[in-house]
Design an enzyme around this catalytic site. Sequence first.
Site, PDB file in Angstrom:
ATOM      1  CG  ASP A  13      -1.666   1.206   1.527  1.00  0.00           C
ATOM      2  OD1 ASP A  13      -2.488   1.579   0.517  1.00  0.00           O
ATOM      3  OD2 ASP A  13      -1.563   1.860   2.585  1.00  0.00           O
ATOM      4  CG  MET A  14       2.071   5.359  -1.880  1.00  0.00           C
ATOM      5  SD  MET A  14       1.703   6.273  -3.501  1.00  0.00           S
ATOM      6  CE  MET A  14       0.471   7.451  -2.994  1.00  0.00           C
ATOM      7  CG  ASP A  15      -1.589   7.820   0.518  1.00  0.00           C
ATOM      8  OD1 ASP A  15      -0.493   8.195   0.109  1.00  0.00           O
ATOM      9  OD2 ASP A  15      -2.699   7.952  -0.277  1.00  0.00           O
ATOM     10  CG  ASP A 171      -2.258   2.572   6.507  1.00  0.00           C
ATOM     11  OD1 ASP A 171      -2.532   2.050   5.187  1.00  0.00           O
ATOM     12  OD2 ASP A 171      -2.574   3.675   6.814  1.00  0.00           O
TER      13      ASP A 171
END
Length: 223
Positions: A13-15, A171
Site C-alpha cells: 500500500d502507499m499512503d 496500514d
Amino acid sequence: MKAETPARALIFDMDGTIVDNMRFHDDAWESWYRGYGLPFERETFSARTAGMAISDIIGPHFPAADAAELDRLAEEKEALYRETYRPHVAALGGLPALLDKARRHGVPMAVGTAAAPANIGLILDTLAIRERFATIVSPSQGFRGKPHPDLFLAAAERMGVAAQDCIVFEDAPNGVEAARRAGMRAVALLTMLPAEAFAGYPNVIATAQDFTALADLPALSFA
C-alpha cells in the site's frame, strides 16, 4: 501457508505505509467536508475509509453527481492534500533497506493503492523509487478499491506470482481485509492505528511501527 514461509513477492500500500502521511489526508478531508457543510468525524474517518476508491467515499454525499462531477470533487480534496504534504514527503523508516534486500534476492515488488495518479507521482517520484516496482495498481485503472481484493490480485498476476506467495504491507483494516480476500498474508504498519485494530485478521503475520522492526521477520528472509 505458514506465516514464516519466505515471500516470493511484496505488495505495498502507499499512503500510511510507504510514507506516514495520513494526518495530511485527514487535514485535507476535514477542510473539504467543512467546505461543503458536511459533518466530519476525524477520529474514525481514516480507519473507515482508508484504501477505498475516493469516488466511493464522496459518492454517497452527492447521489446525483455524474462521474465527471465526482472526479472534480475528488480533485479538490487531492489538491489540498498535495499542497500541504509535498514539503514533508519521506520514506517510512526501514523502507529503503527492505527494497534493497528484495531487489538483491530478485523478489518482485508492486504498489497497490487507492491513491490518484498525481498522488502516486508525488510519493514515488519524490522518493525516486518508482522504478523499484514491477507494477503499480490503482482504481484509476478500472479496479475496485479496498476491501475488494482486486488491486492485490492484479498486482500478483502482473508479477506472475501466486497470491499465496505474496505479502502485503498495509496500514488500514480495509487493506488487510483486501489481502485476506486475495488469499495473501499481511503485515500491518501502525502509522494510523494500534495493533489491536488488526487483532481479528487471521492473515496478519506481524505488526510494526515501521519497516526497521521487520528486519528479522522470517517471511522476509527470502531464503
